[in-house]
Design a protein around this motif. Structure first.
Motif, PDB file in Angstrom:
ATOM      1  N   HIS A   1      82.413  71.250  -8.421  1.00  0.00           N
ATOM      2  CA  HIS A   1      83.154  72.490  -8.203  1.00  0.00           C
ATOM      3  C   HIS A   1      83.324  72.785  -6.712  1.00  0.00           C
ATOM      4  N   GLU A   2      83.518  71.736  -5.939  1.00  0.00           N
ATOM      5  CA  GLU A   2      83.728  71.912  -4.510  1.00  0.00           C
ATOM      6  C   GLU A   2      84.964  72.764  -4.216  1.00  0.00           C
ATOM      7  N   HIS A   3      85.972  72.668  -5.077  1.00  0.00           N
ATOM      8  CA  HIS A   3      87.191  73.453  -4.874  1.00  0.00           C
ATOM      9  C   HIS A   3      86.897  74.955  -4.870  1.00  0.00           C
ATOM     10  N   VAL A   4      85.943  75.376  -5.677  1.00  0.00           N
ATOM     11  CA  VAL A   4      85.557  76.796  -5.698  1.00  0.00           C
ATOM     12  C   VAL A   4      84.925  77.182  -4.356  1.00  0.00           C
ATOM     13  N   LEU A   5      84.065  76.319  -3.848  1.00  0.00           N
ATOM     14  CA  LEU A   5      83.411  76.582  -2.559  1.00  0.00           C
ATOM     15  C   LEU A   5      84.427  76.684  -1.430  1.00  0.00           C
TER      16      LEU A   5
ATOM     17  N   LEU B   1      73.464  69.633  -5.489  1.00  0.00           N
ATOM     18  CA  LEU B   1      74.535  70.582  -5.772  1.00  0.00           C
ATOM     19  C   LEU B   1      75.460  70.711  -4.573  1.00  0.00           C
ATOM     20  N   PRO B   2      76.759  70.895  -4.824  1.00  0.00           N
ATOM     21  CA  PRO B   2      77.661  71.118  -3.706  1.00  0.00           C
ATOM     22  C   PRO B   2      77.394  72.490  -3.088  1.00  0.00           C
ATOM     23  N   ALA B   3      77.464  72.554  -1.771  1.00  0.00           N
ATOM     24  CA  ALA B   3      77.223  73.809  -1.062  1.00  0.00           C
ATOM     25  C   ALA B   3      78.084  73.826   0.194  1.00  0.00           C
ATOM     26  N   ILE B   4      78.347  75.043   0.664  1.00  0.00           N
ATOM     27  CA  ILE B   4      79.106  75.204   1.902  1.00  0.00           C
ATOM     28  C   ILE B   4      78.530  76.400   2.648  1.00  0.00           C
ATOM     29  N   SER B   5      78.573  76.315   3.953  1.00  0.00           N
ATOM     30  CA  SER B   5      78.133  77.421   4.796  1.00  0.00           C
ATOM     31  C   SER B   5      79.317  77.886   5.625  1.00  0.00           C
TER      32      SER B   5
END
Length: 141
Positions: free
Chosen positions: A114-118, A88-92
């Motif tokens: 959905h990286e754009h949402v992150l 899953l795409p994730a960002i910190s």
């Protein structure tokens, strides 16, 4: 080339696994992916701390060669593992500071593609979180 103690330990442990273990891991991954898909069906993102602990103290004797502390490593990686395991795409991003002044962060996971949402969430969060320069700072440029 020489490897760190931690890398050598992980390679030694990995030698103990066989094809059956690998298939079991793939099955566990598939179940995890299904469960996260269900969890994300009714929400846009999942928010967790970035780590389960603040930055650990690095002992001076660990600086030349590093150290292997699997207990602390597991606490540091606890919330990153599900996104890595499931793909899953994730960002910190920064979320503030502990009482001792150490930085803490949030991690956000989203549906596949959905990286754009992150990126939008992280950009908005970074605009409202206080930013402090580290006590020791070495400019690289």
């Amino acid at each position: 080339k020489e490897y760190s103690l931690e890398v050598r330990t992980n390679l030694t442990i990995a030698k103990a696994f066989n094809a059956s273990d690998y298939v079991q891991a793939l099955r566990a991954r598939t179940r995890s992916m299904y469960n996260f898909k269900r969890a994300l069906a009714d929400v846009d993102v999942l928010v967790t701390p970035t780590t389960a602990c603040a930055a650990p103290f690095i002992r001076p004797d660990a600086l030349p060669f590093g150290e292997s502390d699997l207990t602390t490593l597991l606490e540091i990686m606890r919330f990153a593992t599900p996104a890595n395991f499931t793909g899953l795409p994730a960002i910190s991003f920064p979320a503030g500071y502990t009482a001792a002044g150490l930085p803490v962060g949030f991690q956000v996971m989203a549906k596949p593609w959905h990286e754009h949402v992150l990126l939008r969430i992280a950009r908005a969060a970074e605009g409202v979180v206080e930013r402090r320069a580290p006590k020791i700072f070495y400019p690289l440029l």
